[in-house]
Design an enzyme around this catalytic site. Structure first.
Site, PDB file in Angstrom:
ATOM      1  N   LYS A 154       0.960  -1.133  -0.029  1.00  0.00           N
ATOM      2  CA  LYS A 154      -0.077  -0.063  -0.026  1.00  0.00           C
ATOM      3  C   LYS A 154       0.846   1.161  -0.120  1.00  0.00           C
ATOM      4  CE  LYS A 154      -4.044  -1.873   2.512  1.00  0.00           C
ATOM      5  NZ  LYS A 154      -4.726  -1.893   3.518  1.00  0.00           N
ATOM      6  N   SER A 188      -0.657   0.672   6.233  1.00  0.00           N
ATOM      7  CA  SER A 188      -1.173  -0.505   7.234  1.00  0.00           C
ATOM      8  C   SER A 188      -2.178  -1.530   6.685  1.00  0.00           C
ATOM      9  CB  SER A 188      -1.894   0.420   8.305  1.00  0.00           C
ATOM     10  OG  SER A 188      -2.099  -0.625   9.486  1.00  0.00           O
ATOM     11  N   ASP A 189      -2.279  -2.538   7.344  1.00  0.00           N
ATOM     12  CA  ASP A 189      -3.202  -3.555   6.991  1.00  0.00           C
ATOM     13  C   ASP A 189      -3.539  -4.392   8.169  1.00  0.00           C
ATOM     14  OD1 ASP A 189      -4.456  -4.982   4.398  1.00  0.00           O
ATOM     15  OD2 ASP A 189      -3.843  -6.341   5.374  1.00  0.00           O
ATOM     16  N   GLN A 190      -4.558  -4.778   8.286  1.00  0.00           N
ATOM     17  CA  GLN A 190      -4.844  -5.784   9.183  1.00  0.00           C
ATOM     18  C   GLN A 190      -5.868  -6.815   9.046  1.00  0.00           C
ATOM     19  OE1 GLN A 190      -8.170  -4.266  12.226  1.00  0.00           O
ATOM     20  NE2 GLN A 190      -6.612  -4.179  13.467  1.00  0.00           N
ATOM     21  N   GLY A 233      -0.194  -4.848  10.274  1.00  0.00           N
ATOM     22  CA  GLY A 233       1.114  -4.403   9.615  1.00  0.00           C
ATOM     23  C   GLY A 233       1.105  -3.002   9.625  1.00  0.00           C
TER      24      GLY A 233
END
Length: 197
Positions: free
Chosen positions: A55, A71-73, A108
């Site tokens: 991203k 960010s990633d979740q 992340g």
């Protein structure tokens, strides 16, 4: 890295934007528009690290002189990823599955210097222990909050808090999608000091 660089959040999530606003910093947001599909047999921790950086790098193409936050979740029960439910039926199924159990959220985080391509990445875990939930309570919660765009089918910053027995983690912001406590040292190393120099 220099504090004179613009800061860009690689997300259009209103939840992540609201979290970053808590730091009182000027920043832009930009949609990364990437494929977020999981690769075959990809562990959740690897997935969120890869996507957070992907991203940031996608947005860096449009902001080549900026610091980019990606960010990633994902939410997991026994390594099975619970995605965003999208609708009431899936949300009921997710919350019934989570009832009386622990759901692990893996978030992340990436801070990328778009000028150099240097990325700092990490994964922050957060454990959510759910109360035993009846179908009636699940449906009542969903009627009131409709968290169909949220991984795990709840909003911890709202009424979703009533679903939990306890929370375990270093930073409650992680659960919403952006681990600010871990982000701050990365920003400070880049010359951005939320509390001033």
């Amino acid at each position: 890295m220099s504090s004179s660089l613009p800061l860009v959040l690689a997300s259009t999530s209103p939840y992540r934007r609201a979290l970053l606003e808590k730091l009182g910093l000027d920043f832009l947001t930009d949609s990364p528009r990437i494929d977020e599909s999981r690769r075959p047999n990809e562990p959740p921790q690897v997935l969120v690290l890869r996507l957070a950086e992907a991203k940031a790098r996608a947005v860096a193409e449009r902001h080549p002189n900026a610091l980019i936050i990606g960010s990633d979740q994902v939410a997991c029960i026994d390594e099975e990823i619970l995605g965003k439910p999208g609708d009431r039926t899936r949300a009921i199924a997710q919350l019934e599955r989570a009832s009386g159990r622990c759901v692990l959220f893996q978030t992340g985080l990436c801070l990328l210097d778009a000028r150099t391509g240097q990325a700092h990445t990490l994964v922050e875990p957060f454990h959510v222990h759910f109360r035993a939930l009846s179908r009636r309570r699940i449906e009542g919660y969903l009627d009131r909050e409709q968290p169909y765009d949220c991984a795990g089918s709840f909003k911890s910053e709202g009424l979703g808090i009533a679903l939990f027995e306890r929370l375990e983690g270093e930073d409650p912001n992680t659960l919403v999608g952006l681990p600010l406590i871990r982000l701050i040292p990365l920003l400070e190393a880049a010359g951005i000091h939320p509390l001033g120099d």
